[in-house]
Design an enzyme around this catalytic site. Structure first.
Site, mmCIF file in Angstrom:
data_model
loop_
_atom_site.group_PDB
_atom_site.id
_atom_site.type_symbol
_atom_site.label_atom_id
_atom_site.label_comp_id
_atom_site.label_asym_id
_atom_site.label_seq_id
_atom_site.Cartn_x
_atom_site.Cartn_y
_atom_site.Cartn_z
ATOM 1 N N ASN A 136 0.867 -1.184 0.000
ATOM 2 C CA ASN A 136 0.000 0.000 0.000
ATOM 3 C C ASN A 136 0.901 1.230 0.000
ATOM 4 O OD1 ASN A 136 -1.884 2.011 0.367
ATOM 5 N ND2 ASN A 136 -2.300 1.501 2.510
ATOM 6 N N TRP A 137 1.031 1.869 -1.157
ATOM 7 C CA TRP A 137 1.938 3.013 -1.289
ATOM 8 C C TRP A 137 1.385 4.275 -0.645
ATOM 9 C CZ3 TRP A 137 4.187 3.007 -6.966
ATOM 10 C CH2 TRP A 137 4.889 1.802 -7.178
ATOM 11 N N LYS A 138 0.098 4.258 -0.303
ATOM 12 C CA LYS A 138 -0.558 5.437 0.279
ATOM 13 C C LYS A 138 -0.336 6.654 -0.648
ATOM 14 C CE LYS A 138 -0.141 3.322 4.771
ATOM 15 N NZ LYS A 138 0.002 3.497 6.240
ATOM 16 N N HIS A 144 -9.526 1.212 4.733
ATOM 17 C CA HIS A 144 -8.266 1.372 5.459
ATOM 18 C C HIS A 144 -8.476 2.315 6.644
ATOM 19 C CE1 HIS A 144 -4.103 2.536 6.315
ATOM 20 N NE2 HIS A 144 -3.746 1.421 5.706
ATOM 21 N N GLU A 189 -6.876 4.737 7.738
ATOM 22 C CA GLU A 189 -6.683 6.157 7.428
ATOM 23 C C GLU A 189 -7.909 6.736 6.733
ATOM 24 O OE1 GLU A 189 -1.910 5.376 7.143
ATOM 25 O OE2 GLU A 189 -3.046 5.652 5.299
ATOM 26 N N GLU A 214 -5.413 -4.921 10.386
ATOM 27 C CA GLU A 214 -4.387 -3.907 10.588
ATOM 28 C C GLU A 214 -4.667 -3.180 11.893
ATOM 29 O OE1 GLU A 214 -4.655 -0.810 7.638
ATOM 30 O OE2 GLU A 214 -6.679 -0.448 8.332
ATOM 31 N N GLY A 242 2.548 2.308 10.909
ATOM 32 C CA GLY A 242 3.479 3.425 10.800
ATOM 33 C C GLY A 242 4.131 3.830 12.112
ATOM 34 N N SER A 255 2.798 -2.941 10.359
ATOM 35 C CA SER A 255 4.258 -2.804 10.331
ATOM 36 C C SER A 255 4.968 -4.124 10.053
ATOM 37 C CB SER A 255 4.769 -2.191 11.648
ATOM 38 O OG SER A 255 4.295 -0.865 11.789
ATOM 39 N N GLY A 257 5.060 1.192 4.692
ATOM 40 C CA GLY A 257 6.367 1.797 4.456
ATOM 41 C C GLY A 257 7.360 0.894 3.762
#
Length: 249
Positions: free
Chosen positions: A9-11, A94, A96, A164, A170, A210, A232
């Site tokens: 997931n590159w966000k 997600h 976020e 998640e 993160g 993570s 990440g």
């Protein structure tokens, strides 16, 4: 046997040029990968990454999909738009999106149904916050997210769930492999109770807190964990490849 799936997931990272460079670096590193490999990239990168991954082991994913076919939904993107660019997977719900953009279990459910109806494969995210964990509400939160977010879904063959824990995204914090396995096992039991034991047995459930090159092998050794939703560590080809090729590490 459930086939492992590792999705990056590159966000909100990587311009189109940077995205192509990353994918070109990644392709030879995962050419013999055993798991299914997906990169979920920003909307502006979908066209160029879609071209770049053709003929490779990498499948294309997006980070959201609208619940409507088309219309006055500023800022949204439709299933048809995604499919035309070669998108196969789409992240839905997600943390976020829930935290910053008001996503709810109800809207997640509408997006999941729209994705499935249009031949896209949803990666449906569930997970508890740090506060919810500290108050021992993890099971209650996950049960609600699963039962309401997947309500009315009939075909689970193309659906993936990603656990998640929000407190581990993160932050560098990671659930122990035993904790992650136990929680995902609980999710599987909820799915079994709600949608049937056969669905639960075959459903792929990723861990998304993570996971990286250092802990992927341990996490993936657990019976209930079928893959990872990688943040990440997916932004550098070598790091992501190490997660994908966890068995060789």
């Amino acid at each position: 046997m459930r086939k492992p799936i590792i999705a990056g997931n590159w966000k909100m990272n990587k311009t189109a040029a940077e995205a192509v460079k990353l994918v070109e670096e990644l392709k030879p590193l995962v050419a013999k990968a055993k798991p299914e490999v997906v990169v979920c990239v920003p909307f502006t990168d979908l066209a160029v990454v879609g071209e770049a991954v053709k003929g490779s082991k990498i499948k294309l994913g997006a980070q959201n999909v609208a619940w409507a076919d088309k219309g006055a939904f500023t800022g949204e993107i439709s299933a048809d738009m995604l499919k035309e660019l070669g998108v196969e997977y789409v992240i839905i719900g997600h943390s976020e999106r829930r935290q910053y953009f008001g996503e709810t279990d109800e809207s997640v459910n509408k997006r999941v149904k729209q994705a499935l109806a249009n031949g896209l494969k949803p990666i449906v995210c569930v997970g508890e916050t740090k506060l919810e964990r500290e108050k021992n509400k993890t099971k209650r939160v996950l049960k609600k997210q699963i039962t309401e977010g997947l309500a009315g879904v009939e075909n689970f063959e193309n659906l993936v769930v990603a656990y998640e824990p929000v407190w581990a995204i993160g932050t560098g914090l990671t659930a122990t492999k035993e904790d992650a396995n136990a929680t995902i096992g609980y999710i599987r039991r909820i799915v079994g109770t709600t949608f049937g034991k056969e669905v639960a047995k075959n459903l792929r459930i990723q861990y998304g807190g993570s996971m990286n090159a250092g802990n992927a092998k341990d996490l993936m050794s657990m019976r209930n964990i079928d893959g990872g939703l990688i943040g990440g560590a997916s932004l550098k080809a070598e790091d992501f490849a190490k997660v994908v090729n966890y068995k060789e590490n």
